[in-house]
Design an enzyme around this catalytic site. Structure first.
Site, PDB file in Angstrom:
ATOM      1  CB  THR A 243      -1.255  -0.165   1.548  1.00  0.00           C
ATOM      2  OG1 THR A 243      -1.938   0.735   1.078  1.00  0.00           O
ATOM      3  CG2 THR A 243      -0.283   0.362   2.264  1.00  0.00           C
ATOM      4  CB  CYS A 244       1.916   3.489  -1.699  1.00  0.00           C
ATOM      5  SG  CYS A 244       1.275   3.739  -3.255  1.00  0.00           S
ATOM      6  N   GLY A 245      -0.427   5.932  -1.181  1.00  0.00           N
ATOM      7  CA  GLY A 245      -0.363   6.623  -1.389  1.00  0.00           C
ATOM      8  C   GLY A 245      -1.768   7.044  -1.973  1.00  0.00           C
ATOM      9  CD1 TRP A 272      -3.617   8.398   3.756  1.00  0.00           C
ATOM     10  CD2 TRP A 272      -3.396   6.518   4.649  1.00  0.00           C
ATOM     11  NE1 TRP A 272      -3.756   8.957   5.104  1.00  0.00           N
ATOM     12  CE2 TRP A 272      -3.861   7.750   5.817  1.00  0.00           C
ATOM     13  CE3 TRP A 272      -3.607   5.008   4.784  1.00  0.00           C
ATOM     14  CZ2 TRP A 272      -4.048   7.426   7.446  1.00  0.00           C
ATOM     15  CZ3 TRP A 272      -4.160   4.772   6.689  1.00  0.00           C
ATOM     16  CH2 TRP A 272      -4.291   5.897   7.303  1.00  0.00           C
TER      17      TRP A 272
END
Length: 287
Positions: A243-245, A272
């Site tokens: 996962t990330c932004g 996110w």
């Protein structure tokens, strides 16, 4: 798990490899440069000014699910197929994708092709910066494109939604790995998109994507990649969710996991941008 070879047309290839294959009739190249909104750079204009000969521009924001309010979510199969056909990319082609930062957004396109069942795709290690630093050819000419058919087999196990991730965070049966910068992960820095809460998914581990790269933007060797994950507390025996932004640098993690021979990984596409938007989803702060 075994490491892949240094030049692997299914994960990562060097500038030397691409230069040697540049005129192969079945090679297709994508410039998948994408910048964060606050970068002040225009990827498509930069492509028009100079790109690796034969490269097509892959617009991550455009080749996405236009029905979603979330940024550049994976497109429907039909849209992906039609865009690839129009760009002259189809069955039997070897695809190489690069970006203007070294190794950043290109991994997202690698993951997208894998999601669509395409195996013969690799990221150019070091990307356009390394290519230019070595004095290799670039052009402003548009490539000649002929329609080609692509057979797609959607591999749903490669993507996860918010319900999947919420379950995994609660049960602890997956390693959730967050690619964002440490200050954002800890909730100490504001998110670049308005309305986002700060922090991270409970039970996630932080592997900032840049820690997987060398100073010149190339990816570290497999042994070093494994050490980075382990030092961050990632349990590599569990299936991984990256996962990330907004699902871009999460794909750098996915590529690194593939390079160390770990294939049971998936990507949280909403990342996110989705998790941080909903007040009823739990968040954690600190390390």
């Amino acid at each position: 798990m075994t490491a892949t070879t240094p030049d692997d047309p299914k994960t990562l290839v060097s500038t030397d490899w691409l230069a040697a294959h540049l005129k192969d009739p079945d090679l297709r190249i994508f410039d998948a440069t994408w910048y964060l909104p606050d970068a002040g750079r225009d990827a498509e204009n930069e492509y028009a000014a100079q790109h690796i000969p034969g490269a097509r521009f892959f617009d991550i924001d455009d080749i996405s699910d236009g029905r979603s309010e979330l940024p550049h979510m994976a497109p429907p199969v039909e849209k992906f197929m039609s865009r690839m056909r129009a760009m002259g990319v189809g069955d039997g082609h070897q695809v190489v994708v690069y970006d203007g930062l070294g190794l950043f957004s290109a991994a997202r396109v690698w993951w997208l092709f894998r999601l669509m069942g395409q195996k013969n795709i690799a990221v150019l290690d070091g990307g356009l910066p390394k290519w230019l630093a070595e004095g290799r050819p670039v052009t402003s000419d548009a490539p000649t494109i002929r329609d080609r058919h692509m057979t797609v087999k959607f591999e749903g196990h490669r993507v996860r939604d918010v319900t999947d991730v919420a379950r995994a965070a609660k049960l602890g049966d997956h390693s959730i790995i967050d690619a964002r910068a440490p200050a954002r992960f800890r909730g100490e820095a504001p998110e670049p998109r308005p309305g986002m809460r700060s922090g991270h998914i409970p039970n996630a581990k932080n592997v900032f994507y840049k820690t997987l790269l060398n100073a010149n933007g190339t990816m570290k060797p497999a042994t070093a990649l494994r050490t980075v994950f382990q030092d961050a507390g990632v349990d590599l025996q569990k299936p991984a969710i990256t996962t990330c932004g907004s699902g871009v640098t999460a794909a750098v993690l996915a590529l690194a996991l593939e390079r160390i021979g770990k294939t049971d990984h998936s990507l949280y596409d909403g990342s996110w941008s989705e998790w941080g938007m909903y007040a009823d989803l739990p968040i954690a702060t600190g390390a």
